[in-house]
Design a protein around this motif. Structure first.
Motif, PDB file in Angstrom:
ATOM      1  N   ARG A 187       0.958  -1.224  -0.092  1.00  0.00           N
ATOM      2  CA  ARG A 187      -0.057   0.064  -0.099  1.00  0.00           C
ATOM      3  C   ARG A 187       0.906   1.333  -0.024  1.00  0.00           C
ATOM      4  NH1 ARG A 187      -5.448  -1.332   2.530  1.00  0.00           N
ATOM      5  NH2 ARG A 187      -5.685   0.971   2.177  1.00  0.00           N
ATOM      6  N   LYS A 188       0.509   2.528  -0.283  1.00  0.00           N
ATOM      7  CA  LYS A 188       0.912   3.874  -0.287  1.00  0.00           C
ATOM      8  C   LYS A 188       1.087   4.186   1.082  1.00  0.00           C
ATOM      9  CE  LYS A 188      -0.184   5.574  -4.757  1.00  0.00           C
ATOM     10  NZ  LYS A 188      -0.679   6.563  -5.562  1.00  0.00           N
ATOM     11  N   GLN A 189       1.951   4.787   1.497  1.00  0.00           N
ATOM     12  CA  GLN A 189       2.255   5.494   2.821  1.00  0.00           C
ATOM     13  C   GLN A 189       2.361   7.207   2.547  1.00  0.00           C
ATOM     14  OE1 GLN A 189       5.799   5.131   5.131  1.00  0.00           O
ATOM     15  NE2 GLN A 189       6.389   3.549   3.741  1.00  0.00           N
ATOM     16  N   PRO A 190       1.884   7.682   3.485  1.00  0.00           N
ATOM     17  CA  PRO A 190       1.614   9.352   3.072  1.00  0.00           C
ATOM     18  C   PRO A 190       3.087  10.039   3.442  1.00  0.00           C
ATOM     19  CG  PRO A 190       0.945   8.716   5.593  1.00  0.00           C
ATOM     20  CD  PRO A 190       1.298   7.325   4.842  1.00  0.00           C
ATOM     21  N   TYR A 191       3.942   9.459   4.257  1.00  0.00           N
ATOM     22  CA  TYR A 191       5.442  10.354   4.270  1.00  0.00           C
ATOM     23  C   TYR A 191       6.544   9.968   3.463  1.00  0.00           C
ATOM     24  CZ  TYR A 191       2.053  12.919   7.136  1.00  0.00           C
ATOM     25  OH  TYR A 191       0.814  13.427   7.831  1.00  0.00           O
ATOM     26  N   SER A 192       6.350   8.654   2.835  1.00  0.00           N
ATOM     27  CA  SER A 192       7.314   8.050   2.068  1.00  0.00           C
ATOM     28  C   SER A 192       7.105   7.569   0.721  1.00  0.00           C
ATOM     29  CB  SER A 192       8.185   6.900   2.969  1.00  0.00           C
ATOM     30  OG  SER A 192       9.079   6.300   2.262  1.00  0.00           O
ATOM     31  N   GLU A 193       7.946   7.383  -0.032  1.00  0.00           N
ATOM     32  CA  GLU A 193       7.573   6.938  -1.549  1.00  0.00           C
ATOM     33  C   GLU A 193       7.573   5.652  -1.675  1.00  0.00           C
ATOM     34  OE1 GLU A 193       6.444   8.402  -4.245  1.00  0.00           O
ATOM     35  OE2 GLU A 193       6.490  10.194  -2.770  1.00  0.00           O
ATOM     36  N   ILE A 194       8.304   4.906  -0.466  1.00  0.00           N
ATOM     37  CA  ILE A 194       8.282   3.509  -0.202  1.00  0.00           C
ATOM     38  C   ILE A 194       7.110   2.661  -0.052  1.00  0.00           C
ATOM     39  CG2 ILE A 194       9.784   1.562   0.991  1.00  0.00           C
ATOM     40  CD1 ILE A 194      11.775   3.833   1.792  1.00  0.00           C
ATOM     41  N   PRO A 195       6.848   1.995  -0.950  1.00  0.00           N
ATOM     42  CA  PRO A 195       5.440   0.989  -0.613  1.00  0.00           C
ATOM     43  C   PRO A 195       5.684   0.127   0.671  1.00  0.00           C
ATOM     44  CG  PRO A 195       6.449   0.889  -2.870  1.00  0.00           C
ATOM     45  CD  PRO A 195       7.333   1.528  -2.174  1.00  0.00           C
ATOM     46  N   ALA A 196       4.588   0.086   1.358  1.00  0.00           N
ATOM     47  CA  ALA A 196       4.642  -0.647   2.737  1.00  0.00           C
ATOM     48  C   ALA A 196       3.772  -1.900   2.482  1.00  0.00           C
ATOM     49  CB  ALA A 196       4.204   0.338   3.958  1.00  0.00           C
ATOM     50  N   MET A 197       4.148  -2.917   3.019  1.00  0.00           N
ATOM     51  CA  MET A 197       3.392  -4.064   3.510  1.00  0.00           C
ATOM     52  C   MET A 197       2.001  -3.792   3.967  1.00  0.00           C
ATOM     53  SD  MET A 197       4.162  -7.775   5.255  1.00  0.00           S
ATOM     54  CE  MET A 197       5.290  -8.053   3.997  1.00  0.00           C
ATOM     55  N   GLN A 198       0.912  -4.231   3.280  1.00  0.00           N
ATOM     56  CA  GLN A 198      -0.434  -3.820   3.928  1.00  0.00           C
ATOM     57  C   GLN A 198      -0.563  -4.737   5.320  1.00  0.00           C
ATOM     58  OE1 GLN A 198      -4.522  -4.042   1.647  1.00  0.00           O
ATOM     59  NE2 GLN A 198      -4.463  -6.318   2.485  1.00  0.00           N
ATOM     60  N   ARG A 199      -0.905  -4.125   6.245  1.00  0.00           N
ATOM     61  CA  ARG A 199      -0.853  -4.406   7.760  1.00  0.00           C
ATOM     62  C   ARG A 199      -2.405  -4.172   8.239  1.00  0.00           C
ATOM     63  NH1 ARG A 199       3.666  -5.860  10.176  1.00  0.00           N
ATOM     64  NH2 ARG A 199       5.612  -5.776   8.881  1.00  0.00           N
ATOM     65  N   ALA A 200      -2.568  -4.935   9.224  1.00  0.00           N
ATOM     66  CA  ALA A 200      -3.993  -4.823  10.150  1.00  0.00           C
ATOM     67  C   ALA A 200      -3.830  -4.535  11.362  1.00  0.00           C
ATOM     68  CB  ALA A 200      -4.864  -5.801   9.747  1.00  0.00           C
ATOM     69  N   TYR A 201      -4.659  -3.866  12.154  1.00  0.00           N
ATOM     70  CA  TYR A 201      -4.318  -3.735  13.595  1.00  0.00           C
ATOM     71  C   TYR A 201      -4.501  -5.364  14.147  1.00  0.00           C
ATOM     72  CZ  TYR A 201      -4.826   1.256  13.596  1.00  0.00           C
ATOM     73  OH  TYR A 201      -4.359   2.413  13.340  1.00  0.00           O
ATOM     74  N   ALA A 202      -3.977  -5.831  15.112  1.00  0.00           N
ATOM     75  CA  ALA A 202      -4.027  -7.192  15.605  1.00  0.00           C
ATOM     76  C   ALA A 202      -3.983  -7.390  17.091  1.00  0.00           C
ATOM     77  CB  ALA A 202      -3.289  -8.340  14.911  1.00  0.00           C
ATOM     78  N   LEU A 203      -4.604  -7.916  17.990  1.00  0.00           N
ATOM     79  CA  LEU A 203      -4.308  -8.084  19.272  1.00  0.00           C
ATOM     80  C   LEU A 203      -3.281  -9.534  19.272  1.00  0.00           C
ATOM     81  CD1 LEU A 203      -7.863  -7.978  21.010  1.00  0.00           C
ATOM     82  CD2 LEU A 203      -5.952  -6.160  21.055  1.00  0.00           C
ATOM     83  N   LYS A 204      -2.242  -9.071  19.873  1.00  0.00           N
ATOM     84  CA  LYS A 204      -1.093 -10.383  19.806  1.00  0.00           C
ATOM     85  C   LYS A 204      -1.469 -11.523  20.355  1.00  0.00           C
ATOM     86  CE  LYS A 204       2.870  -6.923  20.038  1.00  0.00           C
ATOM     87  NZ  LYS A 204       4.180  -6.929  20.554  1.00  0.00           N
ATOM     88  N   GLN A 205      -0.950 -12.475  19.765  1.00  0.00           N
ATOM     89  CA  GLN A 205      -1.441 -13.888  20.314  1.00  0.00           C
ATOM     90  C   GLN A 205      -0.999 -14.004  21.605  1.00  0.00           C
ATOM     91  OE1 GLN A 205       0.803 -16.853  17.844  1.00  0.00           O
ATOM     92  NE2 GLN A 205      -0.122 -18.553  18.907  1.00  0.00           N
TER      93      GLN A 205
END
Length: 470
Positions: A187-205
């Motif tokens: 996905r695009k990120q707002p403060y860098s031209e580097i594409p970032a892996m798509q992530r989701a919020y998660a409660l840790k295992q």
């Protein structure tokens, strides 16, 4: 169907307890090989009767409640643990940075969660899993304070143009986990031209495991932080405050001050010393609520007067059969460092051993640390790849004589391999061995972090002002 009250919704969920997914599957998802999605979709469609969607609003929007169907498992030793992290909603990097916590997509979607737990069984088919328990979960006030701090950590990293460097180890309870078909889901990120892996919020295992220990096993966990403190201070600062009055004392002096029995030669003693320092004397570290929920593992480091640790830092023995059958992205080795936060409890000797054979280590400080993603996916991955290569071609094993004794030597990566980690023995004795996938037999081995690397990790809190944090 519209549910008018929380009680009505919960009553419906509880009615499913004891039912198998085969019994609940009225739409035939289990029999359709092309049907995508997990067991949660069966509950959504067939049991509650609403269409699967990716709406920003909670599933039961009228009540502000999100539905999550999630597994737990019973371990061989009888303990209970979560089968996986609880994945929540996708993080829209471009939009989320414009929000405050209470206007965020996380809070809008997940402030109340209807949890429907099922017991995962290793040899059972999915259709035979049964709903074990249903409950409505809202975050305890102390947990919510830590989750707010975690959310800020995630957002601040995005604002710094480092969404591509997000790691679950950055935070305590609420993580930013990968969410996509593969590592190319970007996905695009707002403060860098580097594409970032798509992530989701998660409660840790680890957070979910601690929750299930309470719900299913009725275990009591002990907390050292209070919601009032967490409202004013970060979790890390509270932890530092517990230790600061004892900095400069030897381990024996600390034990005397805290009035606890202490045997420097017993491995369990340092753990009891830490719990006493936290103000919960006598509590085992695996019973400390914050450590359990955040997957914090402690490591004692003893520095020489020159600031170098006495020893390299060891971890669990390598399971070579697992390493050769896993891809790096999904490997247990990577998961270990991505999801674990370490509490370094640092002592330092003021004299060398030759100057004083009876020297005592003095508390220098503590540091919470998680391995940066760049190091995990470069240097640690490099070790992993080299070990797997050797498992294909076979180790170069030699027996060398040293005086009256002999020692087996090998060509596993040494401390000079990449400056971060290496592989070397960790065993009771020479007879404590493991058979490799190659058929060769060697002394049990583990991954060690180089002591020079560990020294570089320690910041000025621990007295290593001249060393930079990698």
């Amino acid at each position: 169907m519209i549910y008018e009250t929380e009680e009505e919704l919960l009553e419906k969920a509880i009615a499913a307890e004891g039912s198998s997914f085969e019994e609940l599957d009225k739409k035939g998802r289990l029999n359709n090989a092309k049907s995508k999605g997990g067991l949660g979709h069966i509950i959504e469609e067939s049991y509650f009767g609403y269409e699967v969607n990716s709406n920003a609003a909670p599933d039961f929007e009228e009540l502000g409640i999100e539905l999550k169907v999630t597994p737990f498992k019973i371990n061989k030793n009888g303990t209970v643990s979560s089968k996986e992290r609880l994945v929540l909603n996708i993080i829209n990097y471009m939009e989320e940075v414009q929000c405050s916590f209470f206007t965020s997509s996380f809070w809008n979607k997940n402030q109340k969660i209807l949890l429907m737990l099922y017991k995962w069984l290793p040899n059972a088919e999915r259709k035979d899993y049964q709903i074990y328990k249903s409950l409505l979960y809202t975050f305890p006030e102390a947990d919510l304070e830590i989750i707010k701090q975690d959310w800020e950590t995630i957002i601040n990293k995005i604002k710094a143009g480092k969404a591509h460097e997000l790691s679950e180890g950055d935070t305590n309870y609420l993580g930013a986990c990968p969410k996509g078909a593969n590592k190319k889901s970007l996905r695009k990120q707002p403060y860098s031209e580097i594409p970032a892996m798509q992530r989701a919020y998660a409660l840790k295992q680890s957070y979910m495991t601690a929750l299930y220990r309470k719900i299913i096993k009725k275990e009591e966990l002990v907390s050292f932080s209070k919601k009032e403190e967490l409202h004013k201070l970060s979790f890390e600062k509270i932890l530092e405050n517990r230790f600061k009055d004892y900095i400069g004392m030897s381990d024996i002096q600390i034990a005397e001050t805290l009035d606890i029995e202490y045997n420097r030669k017993a491995k369990s003693s340092i753990a009891l010393l830490i719990s006493a320092l936290l103000g919960i004397k006598g509590t085992r570290l695996d019973k400390i609520e914050e450590f359990s929920k955040a997957n914090i593992q402690f490591k004692t480091i003893r520095l020489e007067p020159n600031g170098l640790p006495r020893e390299h830092m060891s971890f669990e023995n390598i399971r070579f059969d697992e390493w050769v059958n896993e891809e790096w992205e999904d490997s247990s080795a990577r998961e270990k460092f991505v999801t674990t936060k370490f509490l370094f409890v640092v002592f330092q000797y003021n004299e060398t051993k030759s100057e004083n054979p009876d020297r005592l280590p003095h508390l220098k400080g503590i540091q919470l640390w998680n391995m940066p993603l760049q190091i995990i996916d470069n240097e640690v991955k490099g070790i992993y790849g080299e070990v797997n290569r050797l498992m294909q071609v076979g180790l170069d094993l030699k027996v060398k004589k040293y005086g009256k004794t002999t020692r087996q030597e090998n060509n596993f990566p040494k401390a000079n391999f990449n400056g971060v980690a290496h592989v070397r023995p960790k065993a009771k004795d020479r007879k404590d061995t493991v058979t490799l996938p190659t058929g060769q037999v060697v002394t049990k081995q583990c991954l060690w972090l180089n002591r020079e690397f560990v020294a570089g990790v320690l910041d000025k809190t621990c007295g290593n002002k001249s060393r930079e944090n990698p």
